[in-house]
Design a protein around this motif. Structure first.
Motif, PDB file in Angstrom:
ATOM      1  N   ASP A   1      -1.013  -7.857   8.552  1.00 12.55           N
ATOM      2  CA  ASP A   1      -2.139  -8.161   9.430  1.00 12.55           C
ATOM      3  C   ASP A   1      -3.507  -7.961   8.784  1.00 12.55           C
ATOM      4  O   ASP A   1      -4.516  -7.875   9.484  1.00 12.55           O
ATOM      5  CB  ASP A   1      -2.022  -7.383  10.734  1.00 12.55           C
TER       6      ASP A   1
ATOM      7  N   TYR B   1      -5.711 -10.750   9.846  1.00 10.06           N
ATOM      8  CA  TYR B   1      -5.963 -10.581  11.274  1.00 10.06           C
ATOM      9  C   TYR B   1      -7.077  -9.551  11.482  1.00 10.06           C
ATOM     10  O   TYR B   1      -8.019  -9.796  12.243  1.00 10.06           O
ATOM     11  CB  TYR B   1      -4.668 -10.140  11.960  1.00 10.06           C
TER      12      TYR B   1
ATOM     13  N   GLY C   1      -9.504  -8.931  14.591  1.00 18.06           N
ATOM     14  CA  GLY C   1      -8.460  -8.788  15.600  1.00 18.06           C
ATOM     15  C   GLY C   1      -8.592  -9.853  16.676  1.00 18.06           C
ATOM     16  O   GLY C   1      -9.278 -10.870  16.499  1.00 18.06           O
ATOM     17  N   GLN C   2      -7.961  -9.618  17.813  1.00 16.67           N
ATOM     18  CA  GLN C   2      -7.960 -10.604  18.892  1.00 16.67           C
ATOM     19  C   GLN C   2      -9.379 -10.872  19.397  1.00 16.67           C
ATOM     20  O   GLN C   2      -9.748 -12.025  19.629  1.00 16.67           O
ATOM     21  CB  GLN C   2      -7.063 -10.138  20.049  1.00 16.67           C
TER      22      GLN C   2
ATOM     23  N   ILE D   1     -11.221 -13.071  16.838  1.00 20.23           N
ATOM     24  CA  ILE D   1     -10.708 -14.446  16.874  1.00 20.23           C
ATOM     25  C   ILE D   1     -11.262 -15.170  18.094  1.00 20.23           C
ATOM     26  O   ILE D   1     -11.675 -16.327  18.007  1.00 20.23           O
ATOM     27  CB  ILE D   1      -9.167 -14.469  16.821  1.00 20.23           C
ATOM     28  N   ARG D   2     -11.300 -14.482  19.228  1.00 26.09           N
ATOM     29  CA  ARG D   2     -11.847 -15.099  20.452  1.00 26.09           C
ATOM     30  C   ARG D   2     -13.316 -15.471  20.228  1.00 26.09           C
ATOM     31  O   ARG D   2     -13.749 -16.567  20.603  1.00 26.09           O
ATOM     32  CB  ARG D   2     -11.727 -14.146  21.635  1.00 26.09           C
TER      33      ARG D   2
ATOM     34  N   GLU E   1      -6.801 -19.857  19.533  1.00 24.55           N
ATOM     35  CA  GLU E   1      -6.710 -18.397  19.428  1.00 24.55           C
ATOM     36  C   GLU E   1      -5.297 -17.976  19.045  1.00 24.55           C
ATOM     37  O   GLU E   1      -5.107 -17.137  18.157  1.00 24.55           O
ATOM     38  CB  GLU E   1      -7.110 -17.735  20.744  1.00 24.55           C
ATOM     39  N   GLU E   2      -4.301 -18.552  19.703  1.00 23.71           N
ATOM     40  CA  GLU E   2      -2.906 -18.239  19.391  1.00 23.71           C
ATOM     41  C   GLU E   2      -2.577 -18.599  17.945  1.00 23.71           C
ATOM     42  O   GLU E   2      -1.959 -17.809  17.217  1.00 23.71           O
ATOM     43  CB  GLU E   2      -1.962 -19.019  20.304  1.00 23.71           C
TER      44      GLU E   2
ATOM     45  N   CYS F   1      -4.453 -16.401  15.354  1.00 24.46           N
ATOM     46  CA  CYS F   1      -3.894 -15.052  15.420  1.00 24.46           C
ATOM     47  C   CYS F   1      -2.532 -14.986  14.718  1.00 24.46           C
ATOM     48  O   CYS F   1      -2.290 -14.101  13.887  1.00 24.46           O
ATOM     49  CB  CYS F   1      -3.771 -14.631  16.883  1.00 24.46           C
ATOM     50  N   GLU F   2      -1.655 -15.914  15.033  1.00 23.69           N
ATOM     51  CA  GLU F   2      -0.323 -15.922  14.416  1.00 23.69           C
ATOM     52  C   GLU F   2      -0.408 -16.141  12.908  1.00 23.69           C
ATOM     53  O   GLU F   2       0.221 -15.414  12.129  1.00 23.69           O
ATOM     54  CB  GLU F   2       0.554 -17.005  15.041  1.00 23.69           C
TER      55      GLU F   2
ATOM     56  N   GLY G   1      -1.341 -11.597  13.149  1.00 21.20           N
ATOM     57  CA  GLY G   1      -1.532 -10.830  14.371  1.00 21.20           C
ATOM     58  C   GLY G   1      -0.302 -10.902  15.266  1.00 21.20           C
ATOM     59  O   GLY G   1       0.693 -11.547  14.934  1.00 21.20           O
TER      60      GLY G   1
ATOM     61  N   CYS H   1       0.193 -12.409  18.057  1.00 19.67           N
ATOM     62  CA  CYS H   1       0.285 -13.581  18.922  1.00 19.67           C
ATOM     63  C   CYS H   1       1.359 -14.556  18.451  1.00 19.67           C
ATOM     64  O   CYS H   1       1.741 -14.563  17.281  1.00 19.67           O
ATOM     65  CB  CYS H   1      -1.055 -14.318  18.947  1.00 19.67           C
TER      66      CYS H   1
END
Length: 143
Positions: free
Chosen positions: A27, A30, A35-36, A39-40, A73-74, A77-78, A82, A84
């Motif tokens: 990660d 990521y 992180g999430q 990314i958002r 985002e998915e 992340c993947e 991450g 996701c």
């Protein structure tokens, strides 16, 4: 180095190393993207850039932007290692019949890099994500 030159180098590197577009094995990327939450923020910056980009905005005219944001985002992340899982359709199916050109693909990649720049993502991390995305070009570009 110009963005186009950087994309060419990354694409060449990805092809030379046989990079698949599967998820990362750790990660680090990521975390480098923030992180999430990071990314958002990148996607929230990216979508308006796409819609303002005269080179590609027409391709997204009838797109459900909320769904596009969620899927990006998915996917990011993947691919970045991450937690996701991308739940969307495969790239070939989604882009079938859209007659996407290399110029449009490159414009989208430039907008992504600009969105990452605006969110303070280090160039090395940007390059890693773009290298993960680059192999999708053959599934997306049909014209």
């Amino acid at each position: 180095m110009t963005t186009l030159t950087r994309l060419f180098c990354i694409g060449t590197l990805a092809l030379a190393t046989g990079c698949a577009h599967g998820p990362a094995t750790d990660d680090t990327m990521y975390q480098g993207l923030g992180g999430q939450g990071g990314i958002r923020k990148i996607v929230d910056t990216f979508i308006p850039m796409i819609m303002a980009d005269a080179r590609i905005k027409e391709s997204f005219r009838d797109t459900d932007l909320k769904n596009l944001s969620m899927r990006l985002e998915e996917q990011f992340c993947e691919l970045a290692g991450g937690p996701c899982k991308y739940k969307g359709k495969d790239m070939k199916e989604i882009h079938d019949g859209l007659n996407i050109t290399n110029a449009q693909f490159n414009a989208l990649a430039e907008d992504l890099q600009a969105a990452m720049d605006k969110n303070g993502v280090a160039p090395a991390v940007q390059n890693k994500l773009v290298a993960r995305l680059a192999p999708m070009q053959k599934e997306i570009v049909t014209k």
